[in-house]
Design an enzyme around this catalytic site. Sequence first.
Site, PDB file in Angstrom:
ATOM      1  N   CYS A   4      53.735 -14.994  34.915  1.00 17.78           N
ATOM      2  CA  CYS A   4      52.578 -14.469  34.184  1.00 17.78           C
ATOM      3  C   CYS A   4      51.696 -13.753  35.204  1.00 17.78           C
ATOM      4  O   CYS A   4      52.154 -13.421  36.297  1.00 17.78           O
ATOM      5  CB  CYS A   4      51.845 -15.571  33.419  1.00 17.78           C
ATOM      6  SG  CYS A   4      51.012 -16.820  34.428  1.00 17.78           S
ATOM      7  N   ARG A  38      50.030 -19.810  31.735  1.00 17.57           N
ATOM      8  CA  ARG A  38      51.257 -19.688  30.956  1.00 17.57           C
ATOM      9  C   ARG A  38      52.525 -20.033  31.722  1.00 17.57           C
ATOM     10  O   ARG A  38      53.338 -20.847  31.253  1.00 17.57           O
ATOM     11  CB  ARG A  38      51.374 -18.270  30.381  1.00 17.57           C
ATOM     12  CG  ARG A  38      50.252 -17.941  29.420  1.00 17.57           C
ATOM     13  CD  ARG A  38      50.249 -16.490  29.039  1.00 17.57           C
ATOM     14  NE  ARG A  38      49.829 -15.669  30.184  1.00 17.57           N
ATOM     15  CZ  ARG A  38      49.853 -14.340  30.196  1.00 17.57           C
ATOM     16  NH1 ARG A  38      50.303 -13.678  29.146  1.00 17.57           N
ATOM     17  NH2 ARG A  38      49.434 -13.671  31.255  1.00 17.57           N
ATOM     18  N   ASP A  98      47.586 -14.979  26.622  1.00 18.13           N
ATOM     19  CA  ASP A  98      46.874 -15.574  27.746  1.00 18.13           C
ATOM     20  C   ASP A  98      45.696 -16.390  27.205  1.00 18.13           C
ATOM     21  O   ASP A  98      44.766 -15.836  26.622  1.00 18.13           O
ATOM     22  CB  ASP A  98      46.368 -14.478  28.680  1.00 18.13           C
ATOM     23  CG  ASP A  98      45.820 -15.029  29.989  1.00 18.13           C
ATOM     24  OD1 ASP A  98      45.586 -16.257  30.085  1.00 18.13           O
ATOM     25  OD2 ASP A  98      45.623 -14.225  30.920  1.00 18.13           O
TER      26      ASP A  98
END
Length: 151
Positions: free
Chosen positions: A7, A13, A122
């Site tokens: 990420c 994440r 996100d």
Amino acid sequence: MKVLFVCLGNICRSPSAQGVLNLLAAQDNLDVSADSKGTAAYHIGKAPDPRSQACALERNIDLSGLKAEQVLVDDFYNYDFVFAMDSDNLAHLQTLRPHDATASLALFLQDYGTLGEVNVPDPYYDGELAFNRVLDLLFDACGRFLEVECS
């Protein structure tokens, strides 16, 4: 099999994906291990976001020992799969990926998710619900990944 999740900052994440895949693989005694990194250097050496850790711990995943790292060109040779959490990070990884790389590169949810999302959102600027949604998406896609790739 070695999997790398990527990420932006490697604090929400991708460490969550690492934790989910490692948990599911261990539960099924599969020879699969996951790591995580970020495309940006914002948080190198820092632990995952406390909100990610708290939501993961509610699902028996301990992220406390992880530290953010930045993705390297060598990662495309050291892993079997490199999965981007969203299309922006996929685009960044595509520019970084050597032409002779051995790792498969893909957008994780696009290839394995079944809940209608293409990007793992996100959750950084959102609340607990967003962090739990990320985990729901990751449990779904990681389970599907293991079904497809380990059967």
